[in-house]
Motif scaffolding. Structure first.
Motif, PDB file in Angstrom:
ATOM      1  N   GLU A 200       0.829  -1.193   0.000  1.00 49.52           N
ATOM      2  CA  GLU A 200       0.000   0.000   0.000  1.00 49.52           C
ATOM      3  C   GLU A 200       0.876   1.260   0.000  1.00 49.52           C
ATOM      4  OE1 GLU A 200      -3.933  -1.691   2.391  1.00 49.52           O
ATOM      5  OE2 GLU A 200      -2.704  -0.123   3.272  1.00 49.52           O
ATOM      6  N   ARG A 201       0.283   2.342  -0.465  1.00 50.71           N
ATOM      7  CA  ARG A 201       0.991   3.622  -0.438  1.00 50.71           C
ATOM      8  C   ARG A 201       1.181   4.040   1.015  1.00 50.71           C
ATOM      9  NH1 ARG A 201      -0.693   8.084  -4.828  1.00 50.71           N
ATOM     10  NH2 ARG A 201      -0.627   6.122  -5.996  1.00 50.71           N
ATOM     11  N   GLU A 202       2.395   4.487   1.358  1.00 52.37           N
ATOM     12  CA  GLU A 202       2.690   4.841   2.736  1.00 52.37           C
ATOM     13  C   GLU A 202       3.275   6.238   2.843  1.00 52.37           C
ATOM     14  OE1 GLU A 202       5.613   2.298   4.528  1.00 52.37           O
ATOM     15  OE2 GLU A 202       7.175   2.810   3.087  1.00 52.37           O
ATOM     16  N   PHE A 203       3.009   6.867   3.960  1.00 51.25           N
ATOM     17  CA  PHE A 203       3.511   8.192   4.265  1.00 51.25           C
ATOM     18  C   PHE A 203       5.020   8.183   4.444  1.00 51.25           C
ATOM     19  CE2 PHE A 203       3.637  12.376   5.973  1.00 51.25           C
ATOM     20  CZ  PHE A 203       4.454  12.354   7.095  1.00 51.25           C
ATOM     21  N   VAL A 204       5.686   9.201   3.911  1.00 47.88           N
ATOM     22  CA  VAL A 204       7.130   9.340   4.070  1.00 47.88           C
ATOM     23  C   VAL A 204       7.465  10.599   4.877  1.00 47.88           C
ATOM     24  CG1 VAL A 204       9.327   9.675   2.879  1.00 47.88           C
ATOM     25  CG2 VAL A 204       7.609   8.121   1.923  1.00 47.88           C
ATOM     26  N   ALA A 205       6.951  11.746   4.428  1.00 47.70           N
ATOM     27  CA  ALA A 205       7.287  13.016   5.080  1.00 47.70           C
ATOM     28  C   ALA A 205       6.274  14.075   4.692  1.00 47.70           C
ATOM     29  CB  ALA A 205       8.693  13.470   4.688  1.00 47.70           C
ATOM     30  N   ALA A 206       6.172  15.114   5.513  1.00 48.55           N
ATOM     31  CA  ALA A 206       5.299  16.243   5.208  1.00 48.55           C
ATOM     32  C   ALA A 206       5.902  17.521   5.773  1.00 48.55           C
ATOM     33  CB  ALA A 206       3.908  16.027   5.775  1.00 48.55           C
TER      34      ALA A 206
ATOM     35  N   ARG B  26       7.135  23.391  10.274  1.00 51.19           N
ATOM     36  CA  ARG B  26       6.855  22.082  10.858  1.00 51.19           C
ATOM     37  C   ARG B  26       7.075  20.991   9.835  1.00 51.19           C
ATOM     38  NH1 ARG B  26       1.141  21.619  13.565  1.00 51.19           N
ATOM     39  NH2 ARG B  26       1.994  19.546  13.927  1.00 51.19           N
ATOM     40  N   THR B  27       7.672  19.890  10.299  1.00 49.85           N
ATOM     41  CA  THR B  27       7.851  18.726   9.446  1.00 49.85           C
ATOM     42  C   THR B  27       7.491  17.466  10.235  1.00 49.85           C
ATOM     43  OG1 THR B  27      10.178  18.544  10.073  1.00 49.85           O
ATOM     44  CG2 THR B  27       9.675  19.774   8.053  1.00 49.85           C
ATOM     45  N   ASP B  28       7.232  16.407   9.507  1.00 52.37           N
ATOM     46  CA  ASP B  28       6.946  15.118  10.122  1.00 52.37           C
ATOM     47  C   ASP B  28       7.503  14.036   9.205  1.00 52.37           C
ATOM     48  OD1 ASP B  28       4.008  13.167  11.018  1.00 52.37           O
ATOM     49  OD2 ASP B  28       5.981  13.286  11.957  1.00 52.37           O
ATOM     50  N   TYR B  29       7.953  12.940   9.810  1.00 48.58           N
ATOM     51  CA  TYR B  29       8.561  11.869   9.050  1.00 48.58           C
ATOM     52  C   TYR B  29       8.062  10.515   9.529  1.00 48.58           C
ATOM     53  CZ  TYR B  29      11.964  15.432   7.689  1.00 48.58           C
ATOM     54  OH  TYR B  29      12.561  16.565   7.196  1.00 48.58           O
ATOM     55  N   ALA B  30       8.025   9.563   8.631  1.00 49.79           N
ATOM     56  CA  ALA B  30       7.806   8.181   9.014  1.00 49.79           C
ATOM     57  C   ALA B  30       9.019   7.701   9.803  1.00 49.79           C
ATOM     58  CB  ALA B  30       7.606   7.317   7.778  1.00 49.79           C
ATOM     59  N   ASP B  31       8.788   6.819  10.750  1.00 48.19           N
ATOM     60  CA  ASP B  31       9.898   6.311  11.571  1.00 48.19           C
ATOM     61  C   ASP B  31      10.992   5.670  10.717  1.00 48.19           C
ATOM     62  OD1 ASP B  31       7.830   5.216  14.379  1.00 48.19           O
ATOM     63  OD2 ASP B  31       8.681   7.180  13.881  1.00 48.19           O
TER      64      ASP B  31
ATOM     65  N   PHE C 217      -4.692  21.677   7.970  1.00 50.16           N
ATOM     66  CA  PHE C 217      -3.727  22.284   8.873  1.00 50.16           C
ATOM     67  C   PHE C 217      -2.741  21.230   9.372  1.00 50.16           C
ATOM     68  CE2 PHE C 217      -5.494  26.418   9.111  1.00 50.16           C
ATOM     69  CZ  PHE C 217      -6.868  26.281   9.018  1.00 50.16           C
ATOM     70  N   GLY C 218      -1.639  21.722   9.898  1.00 45.35           N
ATOM     71  CA  GLY C 218      -0.665  20.822  10.492  1.00 45.35           C
ATOM     72  C   GLY C 218       0.161  20.108   9.444  1.00 45.35           C
ATOM     73  N   VAL C 219       0.532  18.882   9.716  1.00 42.66           N
ATOM     74  CA  VAL C 219       1.317  18.060   8.800  1.00 42.66           C
ATOM     75  C   VAL C 219       0.665  16.671   8.740  1.00 42.66           C
ATOM     76  CG1 VAL C 219       3.569  19.206   8.789  1.00 42.66           C
ATOM     77  CG2 VAL C 219       2.941  17.775  10.718  1.00 42.66           C
ATOM     78  N   PRO C 220      -0.427  16.559   7.987  1.00 42.00           N
ATOM     79  CA  PRO C 220      -1.152  15.282   7.936  1.00 42.00           C
ATOM     80  C   PRO C 220      -0.306  14.157   7.367  1.00 42.00           C
ATOM     81  CG  PRO C 220      -1.944  16.791   6.245  1.00 42.00           C
ATOM     82  CD  PRO C 220      -1.047  17.585   7.139  1.00 42.00           C
ATOM     83  N   ASP C 221      -0.590  12.934   7.857  1.00 44.05           N
ATOM     84  CA  ASP C 221       0.190  11.787   7.410  1.00 44.05           C
ATOM     85  C   ASP C 221      -0.683  10.667   6.843  1.00 44.05           C
ATOM     86  OD1 ASP C 221       0.860  10.406  10.747  1.00 44.05           O
ATOM     87  OD2 ASP C 221      -1.008  10.889   9.699  1.00 44.05           O
ATOM     88  N   GLU C 222      -1.944  10.973   6.553  1.00 43.70           N
ATOM     89  CA  GLU C 222      -2.844   9.978   5.990  1.00 43.70           C
ATOM     90  C   GLU C 222      -3.103  10.272   4.515  1.00 43.70           C
ATOM     91  OE1 GLU C 222      -3.941   7.292   7.470  1.00 43.70           O
ATOM     92  OE2 GLU C 222      -3.127   7.776   9.451  1.00 43.70           O
TER      93      GLU C 222
END
Length: 124
Positions: A44-50, A57-62, A102-107
């Motif tokens: 499946e398609r998976e989140f990497v970064a936003a 603000r940033t967010d990353y997959a573990d 808003f924010g850094v969604p990961d879905e």
């Protein structure tokens, strides 16, 4: 409406680096959260970064923390994904996406516009 075009994919050896770019059309690029996702064959398609609108603000997959860095240049309507210390398990098609939330969604379903993807293959 936002159109996204990814570039920078290719074949790289394990431990190597690549930088992906995603160029966006339209005058409202800075109002969108930008994300990167990937999809490997049979998965499946998976989140990497936003990254948030301003880039603050940033967010990353573990699985990519400490190896990948997302950034954006709002003046150039472009978002980047710097990928270092690449592993064979990073092999996938990488997609750029834009979200009005808003924010850094990961879905996956929180993103409104998608690029066509660019292939990244990590192999010796």
């Amino acid at each position: 409406q936002v159109q996204l075009v990814e570039s920078g994919g290719g074949l790289v050896q394990p431990g190597g680096s690549l930088r992906l770019s995603c160029a966006a059309s339209g005058r409202t690029f800075s109002r969108y959260v930008m994300g990167w996702f990937r999809q490997a064959p049979g998965k499946e398609r998976e989140f990497v970064a936003a990254i948030s609108w301003s880039g603050s603000r940033t967010d990353y997959a573990d699985s990519v923390k400490g190896r990948f860095t997302v950034s954006r240049d709002n003046a150039k309507n472009t978002v980047y994904l710097q990928m270092n210390s690449l592993k064979p398990e990073d092999t996938a098609v990488y997609y750029c996406a834009a979200s009005r939330r808003f924010g850094v969604p990961d879905e996956y379903d929180e993103y409104d516009y998608w690029g066509q993807g660019t292939q990244v293959t990590v192999s010796s």
